[in-house]
Structures are given as C-alpha cells and as structure tokens.
Motif scaffolding. Structure first.
Motif, PDB file in Angstrom:
ATOM      1  N   ILE A 135      15.419  48.980  22.765  1.00 26.00           N
ATOM      2  CA  ILE A 135      15.875  49.504  21.487  1.00 26.00           C
ATOM      3  C   ILE A 135      16.554  48.391  20.678  1.00 26.00           C
ATOM      4  O   ILE A 135      16.394  48.302  19.469  1.00 26.00           O
ATOM      5  CB  ILE A 135      16.872  50.677  21.710  1.00 26.00           C
ATOM      6  CG1 ILE A 135      16.127  51.886  22.281  1.00 26.00           C
ATOM      7  CG2 ILE A 135      17.599  51.040  20.415  1.00 26.00           C
ATOM      8  CD1 ILE A 135      17.045  52.979  22.815  1.00 26.00           C
ATOM      9  N   ASP A 136      17.270  47.510  21.372  1.00 22.75           N
ATOM     10  CA  ASP A 136      17.978  46.423  20.713  1.00 22.75           C
ATOM     11  C   ASP A 136      17.102  45.196  20.436  1.00 22.75           C
ATOM     12  O   ASP A 136      17.595  44.164  20.011  1.00 22.75           O
ATOM     13  CB  ASP A 136      19.217  46.033  21.532  1.00 22.75           C
ATOM     14  CG  ASP A 136      20.312  47.072  21.417  1.00 22.75           C
ATOM     15  OD1 ASP A 136      20.281  47.886  20.472  1.00 22.75           O
ATOM     16  OD2 ASP A 136      21.214  47.071  22.277  1.00 22.75           O
ATOM     17  N   THR A 150      18.535  56.889  19.080  1.00 20.35           N
ATOM     18  CA  THR A 150      18.237  55.490  19.407  1.00 20.35           C
ATOM     19  C   THR A 150      18.574  54.564  18.237  1.00 20.35           C
ATOM     20  O   THR A 150      18.393  53.361  18.338  1.00 20.35           O
ATOM     21  CB  THR A 150      16.758  55.320  19.811  1.00 20.35           C
ATOM     22  OG1 THR A 150      15.937  55.775  18.742  1.00 20.35           O
ATOM     23  CG2 THR A 150      16.453  56.104  21.077  1.00 20.35           C
ATOM     24  N   THR A 151      19.081  55.131  17.174  1.00 26.21           N
ATOM     25  CA  THR A 151      19.554  54.351  16.028  1.00 26.21           C
ATOM     26  C   THR A 151      21.064  54.170  16.186  1.00 26.21           C
ATOM     27  O   THR A 151      21.620  54.479  17.234  1.00 26.21           O
ATOM     28  CB  THR A 151      19.254  55.092  14.715  1.00 26.21           C
ATOM     29  OG1 THR A 151      20.015  56.308  14.694  1.00 26.21           O
ATOM     30  CG2 THR A 151      17.775  55.411  14.590  1.00 26.21           C
ATOM     31  N   ASP A 152      21.726  53.715  15.133  1.00 25.95           N
ATOM     32  CA  ASP A 152      23.181  53.601  15.202  1.00 25.95           C
ATOM     33  C   ASP A 152      23.881  54.872  14.712  1.00 25.95           C
ATOM     34  O   ASP A 152      25.097  54.924  14.614  1.00 25.95           O
ATOM     35  CB  ASP A 152      23.675  52.371  14.429  1.00 25.95           C
ATOM     36  CG  ASP A 152      23.288  52.400  12.965  1.00 25.95           C
ATOM     37  OD1 ASP A 152      22.614  53.357  12.523  1.00 25.95           O
ATOM     38  OD2 ASP A 152      23.653  51.450  12.251  1.00 25.95           O
ATOM     39  N   TRP A 172      22.633  54.622  20.131  1.00 31.73           N
ATOM     40  CA  TRP A 172      22.495  53.553  21.115  1.00 31.73           C
ATOM     41  C   TRP A 172      22.201  52.176  20.516  1.00 31.73           C
ATOM     42  O   TRP A 172      22.335  51.169  21.199  1.00 31.73           O
ATOM     43  CB  TRP A 172      21.382  53.893  22.089  1.00 31.73           C
ATOM     44  CG  TRP A 172      21.777  54.905  23.127  1.00 31.73           C
ATOM     45  CD1 TRP A 172      22.989  55.518  23.274  1.00 31.73           C
ATOM     46  CD2 TRP A 172      20.956  55.405  24.161  1.00 31.73           C
ATOM     47  NE1 TRP A 172      22.958  56.366  24.339  1.00 31.73           N
ATOM     48  CE2 TRP A 172      21.722  56.321  24.908  1.00 31.73           C
ATOM     49  CE3 TRP A 172      19.635  55.175  24.537  1.00 31.73           C
ATOM     50  CZ2 TRP A 172      21.213  57.000  26.013  1.00 31.73           C
ATOM     51  CZ3 TRP A 172      19.127  55.855  25.633  1.00 31.73           C
ATOM     52  CH2 TRP A 172      19.911  56.755  26.364  1.00 31.73           C
ATOM     53  N   LYS A 173      21.786  52.103  19.272  1.00 33.24           N
ATOM     54  CA  LYS A 173      21.420  50.816  18.676  1.00 33.24           C
ATOM     55  C   LYS A 173      22.584  49.841  18.775  1.00 33.24           C
ATOM     56  O   LYS A 173      23.704  50.142  18.370  1.00 33.24           O
ATOM     57  CB  LYS A 173      21.018  51.017  17.214  1.00 33.24           C
ATOM     58  CG  LYS A 173      20.556  49.769  16.522  1.00 33.24           C
ATOM     59  CD  LYS A 173      19.177  49.394  16.979  1.00 33.24           C
ATOM     60  CE  LYS A 173      18.685  48.201  16.176  1.00 33.24           C
ATOM     61  NZ  LYS A 173      17.663  47.489  16.869  1.00 33.24           N
ATOM     62  N   GLY A 174      22.335  48.683  19.363  1.00 27.31           N
ATOM     63  CA  GLY A 174      23.342  47.636  19.465  1.00 27.31           C
ATOM     64  C   GLY A 174      24.252  47.719  20.680  1.00 27.31           C
ATOM     65  O   GLY A 174      25.079  46.838  20.889  1.00 27.31           O
TER      66      GLY A 174
END
Length: 157
Positions: free
Chosen positions: A153-154, A83-85, A93-95
């Motif tokens: 998440i974003d 769920t981070t970049d 998934w981040k962004g």
C-alpha cells in the motif's frame, strides 16, 4: 431495499470485528488494565510491546506474502480500516510502514491491548477514533503477511 441490505451487512461486519471469544463475558476496559499493563517505564515506543523484537524485511516486496496479507486483511481488518490515509472506524493504513517500525506494527496487530494501554500515540489515536482495536487473533504468519500488504500500500515494489 439495497440500502437496507448494505446497512445490515455493514452492521454485521462491525459486530463480527469486535466479537468476544466468550459470548457471556461483558467487555470492561478497566478489567484488562492492571498495574503491570499500565507501567510505561519499560515500554519501547519504537518496538511496542510483544514478542516481535527483530522483524526482517527485504528491500523488495514479497508479492505472494502481500497477496495473502490482502486476503487476511479483507476478512479481519478492512471493515474498520481504509487503505488510504482516511479514517473509517480506525485510522487509514497509508503511510503506516513509513511511520512505524515492522516490530511495532506486528506487536500491535497481534496483541493491541498492552500497546493501547501504554503507548501515548495510540492513546491519542483512540481519542480520535473512539473505538479500541479488538484483538483479531492473528497468528504470526498472518501478521507478517498483513505487514507486507501494508508495505505494498505504501508503494514498496
């Protein structure tokens, strides 16, 4: 001993993530690619390819839907995506909701193969990740819930 259990569990999750519907069928990427699927002239990089043409999203987050999306993602997505970049097997998934339109995201997560075959950015990502995203058989409601979870998440409130 705990390390071997963790390794075994991780392997089992990765295998389940890419499990085929027909057990005796060998995966052959060239078998899924036909002239029709490689014709990029009609491909819309903003919407992707699929049945979603106009996904309505509210300015504020639907927390109930996001919670459901987190549950579905926990079973079908998180073994390959963070769920981070950061990249795990697939990209983080981040962004993603800031870079992609809702229609593109829903078309990709419900039917990734045509978009992998046609979208130059997805093909570039495939060269980095080295693994094709499998079709997880998500229904429309599950896909929409995952989209809402991605919005959470974003930072959408």
């Amino acid at each position: 001993m705990n390390k071997s259990i963790l390794v075994s569990l991780s392997f089992a999750l990765l295998m389940a993530c890419g499990k085929k519907e027909k057990e005796n069928e060998e995966y052959n990427p060239s078998a899924t690619t036909t002239e029709a699927t490689t014709d990029v002239s009609s491909y819309d990089p903003n919407r992707g390819e699929g049945k979603f043409h106009n996904v309505e999203i509210a300015a504020t987050l639907d927390n109930t839907m996001a919670t459901k999306g987190e549950e579905v993602a926990g079973v079908k997505c998180i073994s390959c995506h963070k769920t981070t970049d950061e990249k795990l097997v697939g990209p983080g998934w981040k962004g993603v909701t800031e870079r992609r339109k809702p229609e593109w995201i829903m078309n990709f997560i419900t039917n990734p193969d045509p978009m992998i075959d046609k979208d130059p950015e997805v093909q570039a990502q495939l060269e980095i990740c080295l693994v094709r995203m499998p079709n997880q058989g998500l229904n429309d409601e599950e896909a929409r819930s995952i989209l809402e979870y991605m919005r959470k998440i974003d930072g959408v409130k």
